[in-house]
Design an enzyme around this catalytic site. Structure first.
Site, mmCIF file in Angstrom:
data_model
loop_
_atom_site.group_PDB
_atom_site.id
_atom_site.type_symbol
_atom_site.label_atom_id
_atom_site.label_comp_id
_atom_site.label_asym_id
_atom_site.label_seq_id
_atom_site.Cartn_x
_atom_site.Cartn_y
_atom_site.Cartn_z
ATOM 1 N N ASP A 16 -0.543 8.067 0.365
ATOM 2 C CA ASP A 16 -1.252 6.861 -0.421
ATOM 3 C C ASP A 16 -2.610 6.648 -0.220
ATOM 4 O O ASP A 16 -3.297 6.953 0.984
ATOM 5 C CB ASP A 16 -0.570 5.647 0.113
ATOM 6 C CG ASP A 16 0.880 5.548 0.534
ATOM 7 O OD1 ASP A 16 1.737 6.500 0.289
ATOM 8 O OD2 ASP A 16 1.435 4.425 1.090
ATOM 9 N N TRP A 40 4.125 14.981 6.501
ATOM 10 C CA TRP A 40 3.821 13.729 7.175
ATOM 11 C C TRP A 40 4.213 13.701 8.784
ATOM 12 O O TRP A 40 4.900 14.364 9.355
ATOM 13 C CB TRP A 40 4.900 12.922 6.593
ATOM 14 C CG TRP A 40 4.831 11.383 6.698
ATOM 15 C CD1 TRP A 40 3.950 10.715 5.845
ATOM 16 C CD2 TRP A 40 5.121 10.502 7.679
ATOM 17 N NE1 TRP A 40 3.766 9.331 6.282
ATOM 18 C CE2 TRP A 40 4.676 9.279 7.613
ATOM 19 C CE3 TRP A 40 6.025 10.848 9.033
ATOM 20 C CZ2 TRP A 40 4.686 8.247 8.467
ATOM 21 C CZ3 TRP A 40 6.097 9.713 9.709
ATOM 22 C CH2 TRP A 40 5.577 8.541 9.457
HETATM 23 C C1 FRU Z 1 4.425 4.829 0.995
HETATM 24 C C2 FRU Z 1 4.470 4.605 2.425
HETATM 25 C C3 FRU Z 1 3.859 3.347 2.901
HETATM 26 C C4 FRU Z 1 3.456 3.420 4.288
HETATM 27 C C5 FRU Z 1 2.976 4.778 4.438
HETATM 28 C C6 FRU Z 1 3.127 5.750 5.485
HETATM 29 O O1 FRU Z 1 4.212 6.164 0.563
HETATM 30 O O2 FRU Z 1 5.677 4.991 2.922
HETATM 31 O O3 FRU Z 1 4.858 2.366 2.627
HETATM 32 O O4 FRU Z 1 2.642 2.389 4.644
HETATM 33 O O5 FRU Z 1 3.485 5.578 3.157
HETATM 34 O O6 FRU Z 1 2.553 6.961 5.475
#
Ligand code: FRU
Length: 437
Positions: A16, A40
């Site tokens: 994000d 991630w």
């Molecule tokens: C959206 C999300 C958000 C969170 C972030 C974690 O893609 O899941 O809700 O803050 O990414 O990386």
């Protein structure tokens, strides 16, 4: 590290956009970043800046875990300016059960989330050790919101105070929580809203006005049940919102933010001229050359035309693709734009990516230029386009964006191994533009 056009992961992983703001003469885009592998993991905020929304420079890591409350990640959030300082708001995450095989992941969804802030004097220095402050602790009452799944503070200045919206979940349904503050530090719950039919958790809400309309962007999880790709999808809709009571009415009707269904977690701000401007994360099904994964779409305006929310490419971006060329082979490294009109029954092929018009809709197929690992959809289509159909197609090595009638609909896709041949099956002509060098 410099980039032109799209913001891409400098290396490893990004998701994000966070804290998108024009501050001190620069556009700042922070982003969710895992700096150790193209996947991630424990979230940091990376940071990129630009003078013009076209040329970007990566500035390294701005936020990283330092506190018990954000030990396992600095999740998404936003930025505002106050008295010359940059106020960053984000979600701190603490895992209660850690995956012993990968400490960057939590087990059994056992984590707590709180809302935090950090004030930077200049947008260049971020004192992660001494300037962080918890402003909203993990929620205690499940009827209000979920202790685990409450996150992504978006802060804005209202007419009489500061406001914050959070995405949350209660009773298997996504919801929004609104908070109010006089001083940006003490926050009080001021309202909440929900609506069935939009999944179980709402990520990354963003509320603002444009063209006299009130607009909500949000990313409901568990929304798309077609089994063809991610269930989490960014949507937008016109809403009613009353500031005094923080009450919002969300209708049943919605639009997708982007009909390619790869974009997620959009965030908007005002540009230098006060125009509403949005960017979003492009979900990519695999890393490029095993090195980096994730990019942002081109900055887009947000306009309302006859009750329909449109996302035209930002005028500064369009202007940057100004050198006319006669084939993709002459284009700059950073990509090119193709402009054309498409009639019903006509098609254009771009290095293996296919776009065509049928029954008034625009269809696309990327199956020749995308990995098929079940993480994303191969075909896309817009709703019916009633008028003529003018396309501006921005082509980058790993991303295609198709703007239909200046943003009436947009289709954006991650692509891999795109060729350089461009072929029009139709009666019109096409023009190609790239960057001035
Ligand atoms: C959206 C999300 C958000 C969170 C972030 C974690 O893609 O899941 O809700 O803050 O990414 O990386």
């Amino acid at each position: 590290m410099r980039q032109r056009g799209h913001i891409k992961a400098p290396e490893n992983w990004i998701n994000d956009p966070n804290g998108f703001i024009f501050y001190n003469g620069y556009y700042h885009v922070f982003y969710q970043h895992f700096p150790y592998a193209p996947r991630w993991g424990t979230m940091h905020w990376g940071h990129a800046v630009s003078k013009d929304l076209v040329h970007w420079e990566h500035k390294g890591i701005a936020l990283y875990p330092t506190k018990y409350a954000d030990q396992n990640g600095c999740f998404s959030g936003s930025a505002v300016e106050h008295e010359g300082k940059l106020y960053l708001y984000y979600t701190g995450v603490h895992y209660q059960e850690i995956d012993p095989e990968n400490i960057h992941k939590c087990l059994n969804d056992r984590f707590e989330s709180c809302q935090m802030m950090l004030v930077s004097e200049d947008g260049e220095h971020f004192d992660n050790l001494d300037k962080k402050r918890m402003i909203i602790p993990p929620l205690a009452d499940p009827r209000i919101g979920n202790r685990t799944h409450t996150r992504d503070p978006k802060v804005w200045r209202g007419s009489d105070a500061w406001y914050m919206v959070l995405g949350s979940s209660s009773q298997e349904q996504g919801k929004l929580l609104f908070y109010r503050s006089e001083d940006l530090k003490e926050w009080k719950l001021a309202g909440q809203t929900t609506r069935p039919g939009y999944g179980w958790m709402w990520e990354c809400p963003d509320y603002f006005e444009a063209d006299g309309e009130k607009i909500l962007l949000f990313s409901p999880m568990g929304f798309m049940k077609d089994g063809r790709g991610s269930e989490d999808m960014a949507v937008c809709t016109l809403v009613d919102f009353e500031e005094e009571t923080c009450s919002m009415r969300i209708p049943d009707e919605y639009q997708f933010l982007d009909y390619g269904l790869d974009l997620y977690a959009p965030q908007s701000t005002l540009d230098e001229q006060g125009r509403r401007t949005m960017i979003a994360w492009l979900r990519m099904p695999e890393a490029v050359d095993g090195k980096w994964r994730g990019m942002m779409c081109l900055p887009r305006g947000v306009e309302v035309r006859n009750g329909h929310i449109c996302f035209p490419v930002h005028p500064e971006v369009q202007k940057a693709y100004s050198r006319k060329i006669s084939s993709a082979a002459e284009a700059s490294e950073d990509g090119y734009r193709i402009s054309l009109e498409l009639q019903d029954g006509e098609a254009v092929h771009i290095g293996g990516y296919r776009i065509w018009r049928e029954d008034g809709r625009i269809y696309t197929d990327r199956s020749l230029v995308c990995v098929q690992n079940g993480k994303c959809r191969m075909q896309a289509e817009t709703p019916e386009v009633k008028e003529d159909c003018q396309l501006d197609v921005y082509v980058d090595k790993n991303m295609i964006e198709i703007y239909v009638n200046n943003g009436e609909y947009v289709i954006s896709h991650a692509v891999y191994g795109l060729g350089s041949e461009i072929r029009l099956e139709g009666t019109g002509t096409l023009e190609i533009y790239t960057f001035e060098d």
